[in-house]
Scaffold this active site. Sequence first.
Site, PDB file in Angstrom:
ATOM      1  N   SER A  54       0.820  -1.223   0.000  1.00 56.34           N
ATOM      2  CA  SER A  54       0.000   0.000   0.000  1.00 56.34           C
ATOM      3  C   SER A  54       0.852   1.271   0.000  1.00 56.34           C
ATOM      4  CB  SER A  54      -0.911   0.013   1.230  1.00 56.34           C
ATOM      5  OG  SER A  54      -1.593  -1.186   1.310  1.00 56.34           O
ATOM      6  N   HIS A  91      -6.789  -1.827  -5.853  1.00 55.74           N
ATOM      7  CA  HIS A  91      -5.473  -2.476  -5.893  1.00 55.74           C
ATOM      8  C   HIS A  91      -5.146  -2.786  -7.338  1.00 55.74           C
ATOM      9  CE1 HIS A  91      -2.650  -4.590  -3.063  1.00 55.74           C
ATOM     10  NE2 HIS A  91      -3.223  -3.722  -2.241  1.00 55.74           N
ATOM     11  N   HIS A 113      -4.048 -10.443   0.555  1.00 59.42           N
ATOM     12  CA  HIS A 113      -4.168 -10.318   2.016  1.00 59.42           C
ATOM     13  C   HIS A 113      -5.081 -11.396   2.578  1.00 59.42           C
ATOM     14  CE1 HIS A 113      -3.334  -6.239   0.464  1.00 59.42           C
ATOM     15  NE2 HIS A 113      -2.596  -6.104   1.548  1.00 59.42           N
ATOM     16  N   TYR A 115      -7.227 -10.893   4.823  1.00 63.43           N
ATOM     17  CA  TYR A 115      -8.585 -10.355   5.017  1.00 63.43           C
ATOM     18  C   TYR A 115      -9.423 -10.401   3.747  1.00 63.43           C
ATOM     19  CZ  TYR A 115      -6.528  -5.959   3.233  1.00 63.43           C
ATOM     20  OH  TYR A 115      -5.886  -5.024   2.483  1.00 63.43           O
ATOM     21  N   GLU A 116      -8.782 -10.663   2.614  1.00 63.82           N
ATOM     22  CA  GLU A 116      -9.555 -10.809   1.381  1.00 63.82           C
ATOM     23  C   GLU A 116     -10.249 -12.171   1.327  1.00 63.82           C
ATOM     24  OE1 GLU A 116      -7.570  -9.257  -2.339  1.00 63.82           O
ATOM     25  OE2 GLU A 116      -5.887  -9.178  -0.945  1.00 63.82           O
ATOM     26  N   ALA A 143       2.659  -0.868   4.371  1.00 58.24           N
ATOM     27  CA  ALA A 143       2.258   0.308   5.145  1.00 58.24           C
ATOM     28  C   ALA A 143       1.947  -0.199   6.549  1.00 58.24           C
ATOM     29  CB  ALA A 143       1.018   0.926   4.535  1.00 58.24           C
ATOM     30  N   MET A 246      -0.905  -5.556   8.115  1.00 53.67           N
ATOM     31  CA  MET A 246      -1.779  -6.693   7.776  1.00 53.67           C
ATOM     32  C   MET A 246      -1.164  -7.546   6.674  1.00 53.67           C
ATOM     33  SD  MET A 246      -5.410  -4.661   7.696  1.00 53.67           S
ATOM     34  CE  MET A 246      -5.779  -3.369   8.896  1.00 53.67           C
ATOM     35  N   SER A 247       0.163  -7.604   6.618  1.00 55.77           N
ATOM     36  CA  SER A 247       0.781  -8.363   5.506  1.00 55.77           C
ATOM     37  C   SER A 247       2.194  -8.808   5.874  1.00 55.77           C
ATOM     38  CB  SER A 247       0.845  -7.466   4.264  1.00 55.77           C
ATOM     39  OG  SER A 247       1.744  -6.390   4.485  1.00 55.77           O
ATOM     40  N   ASN A 270       0.544   5.954   9.768  1.00 61.70           N
ATOM     41  CA  ASN A 270      -0.268   6.542  10.860  1.00 61.70           C
ATOM     42  C   ASN A 270       0.368   6.149  12.184  1.00 61.70           C
ATOM     43  OD1 ASN A 270      -1.468   3.842   9.844  1.00 61.70           O
ATOM     44  ND2 ASN A 270      -2.226   3.983  11.943  1.00 61.70           N
ATOM     45  N   HIS A 284      -7.960   4.114   5.582  1.00 63.45           N
ATOM     46  CA  HIS A 284      -7.234   3.658   4.405  1.00 63.45           C
ATOM     47  C   HIS A 284      -6.761   4.822   3.527  1.00 63.45           C
ATOM     48  CE1 HIS A 284      -5.870   0.716   1.659  1.00 63.45           C
ATOM     49  NE2 HIS A 284      -6.691   1.078   0.700  1.00 63.45           N
TER      50      HIS A 284
HETATM   51  N1  HPA Z   1      -2.830  -1.125  11.633  1.00 64.41           N
HETATM   52  C1  HPA Z   1      -2.806  -2.169  10.794  1.00 64.41           C
HETATM   53  N2  HPA Z   1      -2.444  -2.070   9.526  1.00 64.41           N
HETATM   54  C2  HPA Z   1      -2.077  -0.857   9.081  1.00 64.41           C
HETATM   55  C3  HPA Z   1      -2.081   0.269   9.910  1.00 64.41           C
HETATM   56  C4  HPA Z   1      -2.483   0.129  11.254  1.00 64.41           C
HETATM   57  O1  HPA Z   1      -2.513   1.095  12.051  1.00 64.41           O
HETATM   58  N3  HPA Z   1      -1.663   1.314   9.147  1.00 64.41           N
HETATM   59  C5  HPA Z   1      -1.419   0.827   7.913  1.00 64.41           C
HETATM   60  N4  HPA Z   1      -1.660  -0.499   7.857  1.00 64.41           N
END
Ligand code: HPA
Length: 312
Positions: A54, A91, A113, A115-116, A143, A246-247, A270, A284
Site C-alpha cells: 500500500s 489495488h 491479504h 482479510y480478502e 504500510a 496486515m501483511s 499513521n 485507508h
Molecule cells: N494497523 C494495521 N495495519 C495498518 C495500519 C495500522 O494502524 N496502518 C497501515 N496499515
Amino acid sequence: MSQNSTGNLTEYYVKDDNISNKQEKYTYESLLLTAQYLLERISVKPQVGIICGSGMGAYWHEGCLADALDNRQEFPYETIPHFPVSTVDGHVGKLIFGNLSDVPVVCMQGRFHYYEGYPLWKCAMPVRVMKLIGVTHLIASNAAGGLNSDYKVGDIMIVRDHINMMGFAGNNPLQGPNDERFGPRFPPMNKAYNSHLIDQGKELAQKLGIQDCVHEGVYTCLGGPNFETVAELRMLKMLGADAVGMSTVHEVITARHCDMDVFAFSLITNICVIDYECHNKPNHEEVMDVGKMRQDVLKLFVKKLVEYISQK
Ligand code: HPA
C-alpha cells in the site's frame, strides 16, 4: 442449509467441513507451470523480487516504483495461470518485470491479504513463483501503524524481526504437507531478515540524508481488515512490536523457507492510537496519501538497495 435425503443435519455439516479441509493447495508441479508460463514470455530473468504494498504503489500507477522500470513487461494477475486475483478495491494487481538501474527485477504491484479471504499459503504463493523463476532476493514493503513512540508519519522502519501473531493462533503459510523441494519441514526463523541488507539499508539512509526518519524495528501482522483496538495496540507494544500491519510476515516465512534473502521495510502511515482520549481514527485514505507523499524517497531507497544486491 437444507437437510439431506436422510434428514440428518449432522451428516451434512461433516460433509461441508470435509470440503473446506480438502481445499487444494498448489503443488510444486503446478507452480512450475506458472513459472514456466512467465519464463517463456519474459526477456530477462529477475534476480530481485519486490512486493509493492500500500505504501509503494499498490493503488496507483503514476510515479510508483513499478512504473519506473525500464523494458517493462506487465502481467495482470488474472492472466497468469493459477494466480489469485486481488479483491481489494483499487489495488492494481500486476506482476511487472523490467530493469531497475540495469538490474533485472520483478515487482508485485498489489499483494494478496488474509482479510480478502485467501488462506495464508495462497497469499504467499507468488513468492514461490518468484523462487522458481530464479529470484534470489526479496524486498517486501508494507504500510504500517507506528507503535514506537519515536516514530512519525512518513518514517521508514527497516524490519529487523517480526512477531507472527497469526502463527500464535495456529495459522501459518507452511501448514500442511511439506515439499522438501521448497524447503525443510521445520525452517529456522531466527535470521529471517538478512543482516547485511539491514546494515546496507541503514548505510543508504545515511548516504541519502534520511537517517533521521529511518528506524530499525519489529513488525507484527494481524489478519485485519479492521484496524486494532486500543487494548490490542497496547498489548502489541508491550510484546515488543514497533509497527503493526496486515501483511508481509507470511511472505517472509515462505521466502525464508525456500532460502531467499529477505529485506523488508514499513512505511509508517499513521501513529497507532493507544489513548482512549484521542479521537484520531486510522483510515485507508491516509495510508494511500502518505504512500504517495513518500514515493520518491522510497523509490530511491529501493533502487539503491537493488544496486547493492546486484553488486554483492
Ligand atoms: N494497523 C494495521 N495495519 C495498518 C495500519 C495500522 O494502524 N496502518 C497501515 N496499515
